[in-house]
Write an enzyme that holds these catalytic residues in place. Structure first.
Site, PDB file in Angstrom:
ATOM      1  N   GLU A  74      12.619 -10.137  21.273  1.00 45.00           N
ATOM      2  CA  GLU A  74      13.145 -10.869  22.433  1.00 45.00           C
ATOM      3  C   GLU A  74      12.568 -12.324  22.553  1.00 45.00           C
ATOM      4  O   GLU A  74      11.331 -12.203  22.923  1.00 45.00           O
ATOM      5  CB  GLU A  74      13.199 -10.036  23.779  1.00 45.00           C
ATOM      6  CG  GLU A  74      14.040 -10.599  24.860  1.00 45.00           C
ATOM      7  CD  GLU A  74      13.538  -9.912  26.162  1.00 45.00           C
ATOM      8  OE1 GLU A  74      13.177 -10.434  27.020  1.00 45.00           O
ATOM      9  OE2 GLU A  74      13.952  -8.572  26.242  1.00 45.00           O
TER      10      GLU A  74
ATOM     11  N   GLU B 273      14.299 -23.287  26.835  1.00 45.87           N
ATOM     12  CA  GLU B 273      13.873 -22.208  28.112  1.00 45.87           C
ATOM     13  C   GLU B 273      12.721 -23.288  28.569  1.00 45.87           C
ATOM     14  O   GLU B 273      11.815 -23.456  27.859  1.00 45.87           O
ATOM     15  CB  GLU B 273      13.628 -20.902  27.500  1.00 45.87           C
ATOM     16  CG  GLU B 273      13.143 -20.273  28.690  1.00 45.87           C
ATOM     17  CD  GLU B 273      12.706 -18.853  28.406  1.00 45.87           C
ATOM     18  OE1 GLU B 273      12.630 -17.885  29.215  1.00 45.87           O
ATOM     19  OE2 GLU B 273      12.216 -18.590  27.254  1.00 45.87           O
TER      20      GLU B 273
ATOM     21  N   GLY C  22       8.266 -11.965  23.963  1.00 48.04           N
ATOM     22  CA  GLY C  22       7.406 -13.322  24.257  1.00 48.04           C
ATOM     23  C   GLY C  22       8.085 -14.611  23.823  1.00 48.04           C
ATOM     24  O   GLY C  22       9.227 -14.684  23.815  1.00 48.04           O
TER      25      GLY C  22
ATOM     26  N   GLY D  93       7.496 -15.218  18.086  1.00 47.30           N
ATOM     27  CA  GLY D  93       8.417 -14.152  17.798  1.00 47.30           C
ATOM     28  C   GLY D  93       8.820 -14.718  16.560  1.00 47.30           C
ATOM     29  O   GLY D  93       8.971 -13.688  15.498  1.00 47.30           O
TER      30      GLY D  93
ATOM     31  N   CYS E  27      12.722 -12.946  31.681  1.00 47.17           N
ATOM     32  CA  CYS E  27      13.369 -13.367  30.619  1.00 47.17           C
ATOM     33  C   CYS E  27      14.836 -13.767  31.078  1.00 47.17           C
ATOM     34  O   CYS E  27      15.572 -14.301  30.325  1.00 47.17           O
ATOM     35  CB  CYS E  27      13.506 -12.454  29.541  1.00 47.17           C
ATOM     36  SG  CYS E  27      13.802 -10.736  30.020  1.00 47.17           S
TER      37      CYS E  27
ATOM     38  N   LYS F 280       0.408  -3.258  20.348  1.00 49.74           N
ATOM     39  CA  LYS F 280      -0.481  -4.607  20.401  1.00 49.74           C
ATOM     40  C   LYS F 280      -0.481  -4.817  21.857  1.00 49.74           C
ATOM     41  O   LYS F 280       0.448  -5.564  22.497  1.00 49.74           O
ATOM     42  CB  LYS F 280       0.163  -5.754  19.687  1.00 49.74           C
ATOM     43  CG  LYS F 280      -0.309  -7.087  19.763  1.00 49.74           C
ATOM     44  CD  LYS F 280      -1.789  -7.182  19.398  1.00 49.74           C
ATOM     45  CE  LYS F 280      -2.152  -8.604  19.607  1.00 49.74           C
ATOM     46  NZ  LYS F 280      -1.694  -9.457  20.907  1.00 49.74           N
TER      47      LYS F 280
END
Length: 469
Positions: free
Chosen positions: A227, A353, A203, A208, A264, A151
């Site tokens: 992740e 985050e 992402g 996710g 990340c 994707k």
């Protein structure tokens, strides 16, 4: 380039093609599969002069960073080829037969690994080569003997198309497929497709989790290796800061702003004590961030998310703004906040985050408060411990606390920069990833796409074929 979403029919066709190509790819001799991966690596580097400018045009990451990332992607492909030749994709554990009845006696059992089938790989925005069409997830799946439907990320559609065409020109027909689209419908359709046997994702937590739920809601659920997000705490103990605080502050400021904080593993929380050396370090960290010059963010959506994230922190109860630099043209300024342990523990917003050049300093009184702050994070890709080198009871407790919430614990350096190697672990407890037992970086990533099977009293030719594949 106008991005047109793949239709349901196009997604179905891509998945069906991957499924039809799967058995032949899985049965290909290991030497040939490895040769394909090496050829892809060579072709990527040969196309550097075309691909890097295209990537820079779409991401603004700069030629130096993108050239390095292209080389990393080629390194990953070659590394997995070496793992194949070493027999790591065809592990065989053989227990000879023992006469008699169980439990002392047993038949001959041979444990082998078989490819899962077509893998859906959701490319990431922040690594247009290394976590994209021919990035680590694709390389690991191909090495395991699985076909792949990528994707493509809407942040770099032209690059994705160019790399996809390069790959399909070198791989057997159907082995690599690609779909595209900016909306969630494309991703949902891909995860729901009956041919897909596993999915990988890098992402946002929101995106996710939505796809993870879809993977588990299927009539036949599939593994979803996501992740999702990580705050990567750095615990800076007074001894380390008293000895080397200025240099550590400079190093940390560089890590927070590296890639405009779009990694990340970017440090989002720094835990310090309320002492002179630690407070001097915080001042030096603010100075280092003030001197940094982040580049533009990858796209308007990520920039909007960063703006919203720092806006939530400014003026929040118990939170003090130490640095709030204005944007410099298209680039955001760095932000540094400070709070205490009690305020941090009481406010879940502070645990989230903020994807970009932002960090929160949490001042704690002792080890117990440090451990409670770490526990509140729940799960993270990394924890960095500066000054925990000596074998003391407190350091043992601190290390155990870090291991409980992180996939990788560092005792020196900064968490940005993830080595591609056999011992790497890039994945941690929820919410940093959906599966804390797997890694998306390093050669163990291949294990995500191999399912163990025990062969009992198998004919000799089958065991020999497994060993020679």
């Amino acid at each position: 380039m106008t991005l047109i979403d793949s239709t349901p029919a196009q997604i179905r066709t891509a998945c069906d093609a991957a499924a039809h190509a799967g058995p032949a790819w899985a049965a290909l001799p290991i030497t040939q599969r490895a040769a394909h991966l090496t050829t892809l690596a060579d072709a990527l580097q040969a196309a550097r002069d075309t691909l890097v400018p295209l990537a820079d045009e779409e991401t603004g990451l700069g030629a130096a960073r993108l050239n390095g990332e292209l080389d990393r992607t080629a390194f990953q492909l070659r590394g997995f080829a070496e793992q194949l030749l070493a027999g790591r994709a065809q592990p065989v554990q053989d227990d000879a037969a023992v006469p008699g009845a169980p439990p002392a006696g047993r038949p001959r059992l041979t444990r082998v690994a078989t490819p899962l089938g077509p893998v859906a790989n959701f490319a990431a925005s922040n690594f247009p080569f290394a976590f994209s069409v021919l990035g680590g997830d694709t390389a690991a799946a191909l090495a395991a003997g699985c076909t792949v439907v990528v994707k493509a990320h809407p942040g770099h559609p032209q690059l994705s198309r160019a790399v996809f065409e390069l790959g399909t020109g070198l791989l057997p027909a159907g082995v690599l497929q690609m779909v595209q689209g900016a909306g969630i419908d494309v991703g949902v359709s891909l995860v729901r497709d009956e041919a897909i046997a596993a999915a990988t994702f890098t992402g946002s937590v929101r995106g996710g989790v939505a796809l993870w739920k879809e993977a588990n809601a299927r009539p036949r659920p599939i593994p979803f290796y996501g992740e999702l997000g990580s705050v990567n705490p750095v615990v800076a103990l007074p001894e380390a800061l008293a000895a080397n605080g200025a240099a550590l502050a400079t190093q940390l400021a560089g890590s927070i702003t590296l890639g405009c904080g779009q990694f990340c593993t970017s440090p989002g929380i720094v835990i310090v004590r309320d002492d002179e050396a630690s407070q001097a370090f915080v001042k030096q960290l603010a100075e280092g961030l003030a001197a940094a010059n982040p580049h533009a963010m990858l796209n308007a959506g990520i920039r909007a998310g960063f703006n919203a994230g720092v806006a939530r922190l400014h003026g929040r109860t118990g939170v003090k703004s130490l640095l709030a630099l204005p944007a410099r043209e298209a680039a955001p300024g760095a932000h540094l906040f400070a709070t205490d342990a009690a305020s941090f523990l009481a406010d879940e917003v502070l645990h989230e985050e903020v994807f970009g050049p932002s960090c929160i300093v949490v001042t704690v009184r002792d080890l117990d408060e440090t451990l409670r702050v770490l526990q509140a994070v729940q799960g993270t890709l990394t924890v960095t411990l500066w000054g925990a080198d000596a074998d003391t009871p407190d350091n043992r407790r601190l290390i155990a606390g870090a291991q409980a919430i992180a996939g990788r614990v560092l005792f020196a350096g900064v968490p940005t920069g993830v080595a591609v190697t056999a011992a790497q672990q890039h994945g941690g407890p929820w919410p940093s990833s959906t599966n804390a037992f797997s890694t998306s970086v390093g050669y163990a990533a291949m294990e995500r796409f191999l399912r163990p099977v025990a062969l009992q009293d198998a004919p000799a030719w089958l065991i020999e074929a497994r060993g020679q594949a």
